[in-house]
Design a protein around this motif. Structure first.
Motif, short mmCIF file in Angstrom:
data_model
loop_
_atom_site.label_atom_id
_atom_site.label_comp_id
_atom_site.label_asym_id
_atom_site.label_seq_id
_atom_site.Cartn_x
_atom_site.Cartn_y
_atom_site.Cartn_z
N GLY A 229 20.61 -30.19 41.62
CA GLY A 229 19.98 -31.08 40.64
C GLY A 229 21.00 -31.72 39.73
N LYS A 230 22.01 -30.96 39.31
CA LYS A 230 23.03 -31.50 38.42
C LYS A 230 23.86 -32.55 39.15
CE LYS A 230 25.29 -31.87 34.63
NZ LYS A 230 24.66 -32.49 33.45
N ASP B 252 18.97 -19.66 42.78
CA ASP B 252 18.61 -20.40 41.57
C ASP B 252 19.77 -21.28 41.11
OD1 ASP B 252 16.82 -20.88 39.23
OD2 ASP B 252 18.47 -19.91 38.15
N PHE B 253 20.99 -20.74 41.17
CA PHE B 253 22.14 -21.52 40.76
C PHE B 253 22.38 -22.69 41.71
CE2 PHE B 253 26.75 -22.30 41.22
CZ PHE B 253 26.98 -22.86 39.98
N ARG C 182 30.04 -20.31 38.75
CA ARG C 182 29.08 -20.93 37.83
C ARG C 182 29.79 -21.64 36.69
NH1 ARG C 182 26.20 -16.01 38.38
NH2 ARG C 182 26.63 -15.44 36.20
N PHE D 116 24.43 -23.49 31.15
CA PHE D 116 24.29 -23.74 32.59
C PHE D 116 24.93 -22.61 33.39
CE2 PHE D 116 25.21 -25.53 36.71
CZ PHE D 116 24.17 -26.40 36.96
N ASP E 257 21.97 -35.67 39.23
CA ASP E 257 22.04 -36.34 37.92
C ASP E 257 23.36 -37.07 37.75
OD1 ASP E 257 19.56 -35.31 37.34
OD2 ASP E 257 20.32 -33.62 36.16
N LYS F 99 20.14 -24.32 43.37
CA LYS F 99 19.12 -25.32 43.07
C LYS F 99 19.51 -26.12 41.83
CE LYS F 99 14.14 -25.78 42.24
NZ LYS F 99 12.86 -25.03 42.10
N LYS F 100 19.97 -25.42 40.79
CA LYS F 100 20.41 -26.11 39.57
C LYS F 100 21.60 -27.01 39.85
CE LYS F 100 21.23 -22.93 36.53
NZ LYS F 100 21.55 -22.35 35.21
N SER F 101 22.51 -26.54 40.70
CA SER F 101 23.73 -27.30 40.99
C SER F 101 23.41 -28.58 41.75
CB SER F 101 24.70 -26.45 41.80
OG SER F 101 25.06 -25.28 41.09
#
Length: 413
Positions: A197-198, A190-191, A164, A143, A201, A193-195
């Motif tokens: 989403g995480k 991009d990070f 990160r 990740f 979750d 967006k991932k964060s």
């Protein structure tokens, strides 16, 4: 079930004191001993600053709480109190479960240790067993995107790598409460967006999230509850949309016209000077308020002090949350010295209700900005609906009437 209870929490700092937070133990002891034998000549130099004032707030298990407010409102101070980085001056904070916090770049890292070692160190601080950390180790490294540098001391990491890795550790080691500050702004798109989403979750798994960001769109999209802080006080707490609307109303600046008669006093430079900018309803009937039906006309005038200059105007419309709704420009033309006028028409039934502001840029040779007139106008669009009984918040910055849906019923065969 309440997992976080904040009762009458205040935090006081004393300003104008000698020494600072970077002093080591020797400096502190030296100042203390000097104060015993050399009474201070300036006894009235201390000033109380109340970063938090009597905060009361309960957070339930599974809540996604967004903290909003201007810089200096007390958001970061509250997070530090919740994370037990600093003690409240008065009041009590009760926490049920493990809490992981990501408040600043590099928080909780030992600079001389490698990324691998810091993962195990942070996991141990969170109360994790070695087997638990090992189970999540590969996911954390993947990740964070630091596979090549996992055995490099983190003091050599960039700020992006720091954040990160810090976020990956905090999110993957399964704390009951995850606290995330504006630090995510350090990461790339991009990070981020991932964060997001995480974090979604994390909340969907029944754990609790406390999130601070100036990106109100991200806060509204991620959180279901909100708390608005202003000057250390809790102004409003409740559903996230209601809290954000209250915050936006207090910071909204209503400004429909600016005008200068003397170019020497107008904003600009030796190439251009702003003459006027205005926003009016583009209709025969004059109205005091704009709603979603109202067509708008913006007129922008400036003094051009250059001969044979190829110029054009670029208009930026922003939502109050800081997102650009659109950026448009007129065709570049050759202008002599004098007054240049540009117009922009915004049709009715286009913008959603909310607060907006306009900036204008004058561009030379289709490429080089000459002057950027930031936050030139600010206005509100009121809601208007008919033929519906639903009055919840309409999503999006625009809600144009572009399509007509015709429903066709077919008989079952």
């Amino acid at each position: 079930m309440t997992v976080l209870s904040i009762e009458n929490v205040t935090k006081r700092y004393q300003l104008n004191q000698k020494g600072n937070s970077t002093d080591d133990l020797r400096d502190t002891i030296t100042r203390w001993s000097n104060s015993l034998f050399k009474p201070s000549k300036n006894k009235n130099t201390k000033e109380d600053f109340w970063a938090l004032k009597d905060i009361n707030l309960d957070v339930k298990q599974g809540d996604r709480l967004g903290l909003v407010g201007a810089n200096g409102a007390g958001k970061s101070t509250l997070l530090k109190v919740l994370s037990q980085i600093t003690e409240p001056t008065t009041g009590i904070v009760r926490v049920k479960g493990r809490m992981a916090s990501l408040l600043e770049v590099g928080t909780g890292f030992h600079p001389e240790l490698t990324g691998r070692e810091n993962i195990f160190l942070n996991g141990a601080i969170l109360g994790m067993q070695k087997a638990e950390i090992l189970r999540h180790f590969d996911a954390i490294v993947d990740f964070a995107g630091i596979n090549k540098f996992i055995d490099t001391p983190v003091k050599r990491y960039s700020s992006g790598m720091y954040v990160r890795l810090g976020f990956a550790i905090a999110a993957h080691l399964e704390p009951e409460i995850l606290v995330v500050d504006e630090v995510l702004a350090v990461g790339d798109a991009d990070f981020q967006k991932k964060s997001i989403g995480k974090m979604r979750d994390v909340s969907n798994s029944g754990r609790t999230l406390i999130f601070v960001s100036h990106n109100l769109t991200a806060v509204q999209g991620l959180c279901n509850k909100g708390a608005y802080l202003r000057n250390g006080e809790l102004i409003k707490a409740g559903k996230i949309d209601e809290v954000v609307n209250e915050y936006v109303k207090t910071v909204s600046k209503f400004q429909l016209k600016q005008k200068w008669a003397d170019p020497n006093e107008a904003p600009g430079n030796d190439q251009v000077r702003i003459k006027s900018i205005s926003l009016t309803p583009n209709q025969e009937i004059v109205v005091d308020n704009f709603d979603t039906r109202t067509p708008l006309k913006m007129v922008f005038e400036y003094w051009n002090m250059m001969d044979n200059a190829e110029l054009n105007v670029s208009i930026f419309l922003y939502s109050m949350t800081g997102e650009c709704v659109f950026n448009i420009g007129d065709d570049a033309k050759i202008y002599q010295k004098g007054i240049v006028r540009a117009e922009c028409n915004i049709p009715g039934d286009f913008l959603n209700d909310g607060s907006y502001y306009i900036s204008a840029m004058i561009v030379k040779d289709r490429l080089a900005p000459v002057f950027f007139f930031e936050d030139a106008l600010a206005f509100d669009i009121l809601d208007y609906r008919e033929g519906t009984d639903w009055y919840g918040k309409w999503p999006g910055a625009v809600r144009p009437k572009l399509i007509t849906v015709n429903s066709v019923q077919k008989e079952l065969l």
